[in-house]
Design a protein around this motif. Sequence first.
Motif, PDB file in Angstrom:
ATOM      1  N   ASP A 101      69.751  33.481  69.411  1.00 21.01           N
ATOM      2  CA  ASP A 101      68.690  34.345  68.886  1.00 21.01           C
ATOM      3  C   ASP A 101      69.160  35.796  68.856  1.00 21.01           C
ATOM      4  OD1 ASP A 101      67.062  32.197  68.598  1.00 21.01           O
ATOM      5  OD2 ASP A 101      65.755  32.642  70.296  1.00 21.01           O
ATOM      6  N   MET A 104      71.532  36.310  66.073  1.00 19.63           N
ATOM      7  CA  MET A 104      70.867  36.287  64.765  1.00 19.63           C
ATOM      8  C   MET A 104      70.186  37.623  64.488  1.00 19.63           C
ATOM      9  SD  MET A 104      70.633  34.190  62.311  1.00 19.63           S
ATOM     10  CE  MET A 104      70.733  35.478  61.100  1.00 19.63           C
ATOM     11  N   ILE A 105      69.528  38.164  65.516  1.00 14.51           N
ATOM     12  CA  ILE A 105      68.801  39.428  65.339  1.00 14.51           C
ATOM     13  C   ILE A 105      69.751  40.548  64.943  1.00 14.51           C
ATOM     14  CG2 ILE A 105      67.507  41.219  66.569  1.00 14.51           C
ATOM     15  CD1 ILE A 105      66.450  38.822  68.333  1.00 14.51           C
ATOM     16  N   TYR A 107      72.741  40.252  63.589  1.00 16.62           N
ATOM     17  CA  TYR A 107      73.744  39.921  62.586  1.00 16.62           C
ATOM     18  C   TYR A 107      73.641  40.814  61.353  1.00 16.62           C
ATOM     19  CZ  TYR A 107      76.563  37.286  59.291  1.00 16.62           C
ATOM     20  OH  TYR A 107      77.508  36.929  58.375  1.00 16.62           O
ATOM     21  N   ARG A 108      72.406  41.049  60.915  1.00 14.80           N
ATOM     22  CA  ARG A 108      72.223  41.928  59.766  1.00 14.80           C
ATOM     23  C   ARG A 108      71.405  43.132  60.172  1.00 14.80           C
ATOM     24  NH1 ARG A 108      70.873  37.308  57.316  1.00 14.80           N
ATOM     25  NH2 ARG A 108      72.628  36.282  56.346  1.00 14.80           N
ATOM     26  N   GLY A 110      68.895  46.396  59.548  1.00 12.96           N
ATOM     27  CA  GLY A 110      67.763  46.691  58.689  1.00 12.96           C
ATOM     28  C   GLY A 110      66.597  45.741  58.864  1.00 12.96           C
ATOM     29  N   PHE A 111      65.538  45.941  58.075  1.00 12.69           N
ATOM     30  CA  PHE A 111      64.294  45.197  58.208  1.00 12.69           C
ATOM     31  C   PHE A 111      64.513  43.702  58.013  1.00 12.69           C
ATOM     32  CE2 PHE A 111      60.214  43.484  56.836  1.00 12.69           C
ATOM     33  CZ  PHE A 111      59.383  44.003  57.817  1.00 12.69           C
ATOM     34  N   LYS A 112      63.817  42.929  58.825  1.00 15.08           N
ATOM     35  CA  LYS A 112      63.976  41.484  58.772  1.00 15.08           C
ATOM     36  C   LYS A 112      62.776  40.842  58.086  1.00 15.08           C
ATOM     37  CE  LYS A 112      67.526  41.721  61.724  1.00 15.08           C
ATOM     38  NZ  LYS A 112      67.631  43.171  61.910  1.00 15.08           N
ATOM     39  N   GLY A 113      63.044  39.857  57.277  1.00 11.43           N
ATOM     40  CA  GLY A 113      61.976  39.198  56.547  1.00 11.43           C
ATOM     41  C   GLY A 113      61.535  37.895  57.179  1.00 11.43           C
ATOM     42  N   LEU A 114      60.806  37.105  56.387  1.00 11.06           N
ATOM     43  CA  LEU A 114      60.245  35.857  56.905  1.00 11.06           C
ATOM     44  C   LEU A 114      61.163  34.666  56.660  1.00 11.06           C
ATOM     45  CD1 LEU A 114      56.473  36.230  56.055  1.00 11.06           C
ATOM     46  CD2 LEU A 114      57.523  36.089  58.306  1.00 11.06           C
ATOM     47  N   LYS A 115      62.456  34.930  56.543  1.00  5.07           N
ATOM     48  CA  LYS A 115      63.390  33.835  56.337  1.00  5.07           C
ATOM     49  C   LYS A 115      63.809  33.264  57.689  1.00  5.07           C
ATOM     50  CE  LYS A 115      67.355  34.198  54.295  1.00  5.07           C
ATOM     51  NZ  LYS A 115      68.399  35.087  53.773  1.00  5.07           N
ATOM     52  N   VAL A 116      64.066  31.959  57.743  1.00  2.00           N
ATOM     53  CA  VAL A 116      64.649  31.388  58.950  1.00  2.00           C
ATOM     54  C   VAL A 116      66.150  31.304  58.704  1.00  2.00           C
ATOM     55  CG1 VAL A 116      64.687  29.441  60.542  1.00  2.00           C
ATOM     56  CG2 VAL A 116      62.557  30.081  59.424  1.00  2.00           C
ATOM     57  N   SER A 117      66.885  32.311  59.160  1.00  2.00           N
ATOM     58  CA  SER A 117      68.329  32.338  58.872  1.00  2.00           C
ATOM     59  C   SER A 117      69.134  31.541  59.884  1.00  2.00           C
ATOM     60  CB  SER A 117      68.848  33.775  58.874  1.00  2.00           C
ATOM     61  OG  SER A 117      68.146  34.543  57.950  1.00  2.00           O
TER      62      SER A 117
END
Lengths: 265, 306
Positions: A101, A104-105, A107-108, A110-117
Amino acid sequence: MIRLEHLSKVFQTGTVNENAAIRDVNLTVKEGDFITIIGSNGSGKTTLFNLITGTYPPTEGNIYIRGKDVSREPEFKRARYIGRIFQDPLLGTASNMSLEDNMMITYRKGFKGLKVSLNGKMRDFFREKLVPLQMGLEDRMKDNVGLLSGGQRQALTLLMMVLSQPALILLDEHTAALDPKNAQIVLDLTTRFVEEYKLTTMMITHNMSQAIRYGTRLLMMDLGEIILDVEGKEKQNLTVEKLVDKFHEIREKTFVSDEALLSQG
Amino acid sequence: MIEGIFVEGLLYSLMALGVFITFRILDFPDLTVDGSFPLGAAIAATLISHGTSPWISLIAAFAGGVAAGCVTATIHNKLKVPNLLAGILTMTMLWSINIRVLGNRANLPLIRKTTALTQVKDLFGETFPNAWAYLIFFLIAALLVKFLLDLFFRTDLGLTLGAMGNNSQMVITQGVNIEYMKLIGVGLSNGLVGLAGAFAAQYQGFADVSLGQGIIIAGLASVMIGEFVLRSNRISVLTLRVILGSILFRGLMYLGRYYGYYINLTPNDLKLITGLLIILSLIVTQVRKKKKWTALAAGEKSEDNA
Ligand SMILES: Nc1ncnc2c1ncn2[C@@H]1O[C@H](COP(=O)(O)OP(=O)(O)O)[C@@H](O)[C@H]1O
Ligand SMILES: [Mg+2]
């Protein structure tokens, strides 16, 4: 890449405790620089980083990142190009969440969306990146980060930061809280990542020989000023003794004990 | 009667899930809840008494709760007011707003109106006693919300919200505006609370401004009792135990209310008992933490020796 122009920071302006932590600093950091920064406690090293990241605004002067004036940009906006690691290993990761987790947080940016990456492919990718740390973390991806040791956490933080591909990384005595063995591991990892990912780096250290051995350029700070800036051949030929002599030459001060101010490791 | 405990436990678990999000995930102790719960009830009751579909009233109550939460988050973000105070401010203002929503009165009955629950009752007809129909309905509702939350907290946004409560510096360093994160988190939390308020109004057959009094403490007690029962770091377990905690809390309150007189308790003592329950949970958590620390310290030592 980064330009600081007449940068200064005064704390508690207008009180008896008024404190000029950074005084008229000018500095240009070139792409690919690996700068080590030394200086006695309270000389303003951390404050310099805090000004670059935007933790607080400068009292005077400007900060340019890749030509853009970011002096008044909030911290989270500048964070998109900056990776930062603190002395305290607890500050880089969320302890009550799992390794995967956390990865994942960060990894990218900027703002995070509702995707399950976080899917199987991502996990494989993270696992593959954890293996070279040689800490067995690849088998503990579902464990909470709070269960890791300080050294493991700092190594993980370093990896996570590198994967987010920042333009500049700021390391603030990031091995100081670790035992010697783990400090060395994290330091080796740092140099490996810096080379591998061609990262522009500023690294604060309290250890003079480390500052000489690592990096391509060395800054010495004292009383909020950069009093020494060497690179190339000149830096390669430095020794701890020469550095201490230079310090005295510049400041024309004598100290009973140099070690009290600049500890030699 | 046992069905009643489960029905209420499941109904109020929606509120407890909201409290869980702010107190446990965001580390944003939010007291808006005492106002957003009756807000949801008031919105739903007013809409239903004007003939709106009860299902739409649920959506409206959720939206009202979200708005209330966003007000709290904005007061906190923009005016740099501590989160507790921001929540109290919104909660206080909501009292007046709720009375206005109810049409300048403190209470609005829903007798002979078509509510979500009367529709559920009609749906099941004579096959089940009403209580069982409600139980099935609220079980589905609670599990649906739980699964949606589980899914949400696995998204990139949800993960980031979780990290913010734990280490906001990490989230800032990640280039995320934590003001937005708080807006989303506190908004979502109060949306659930508003939804619970709307269900409560329809279940009890009326909306009342004082419906929210002390609801935050009930929610918090439910969350803590749940933490007693199960331990895990998996979000699906964390949300499940909030629901279990809510049911257990209603059970304890029921015992207190109906059997308390054996030990000289009156219904007025229930608030005291709720508070004591929370204090007890806090003590147990402290003891567990200390144990963990000692274990950790021992662990560190062995690593140094290696
Ligand atoms: N947030 C702050 N408020 C007031 N004074 C500060 C703050 N941060 C740093 N200082 C002061 O600024 C000076 C430089 O501190 P710092 O940059 O932390 O030094 P270094 O990292 O080189 O040890 C010190 O005198 C310190 O007390
Ligand atoms: Mg420092």
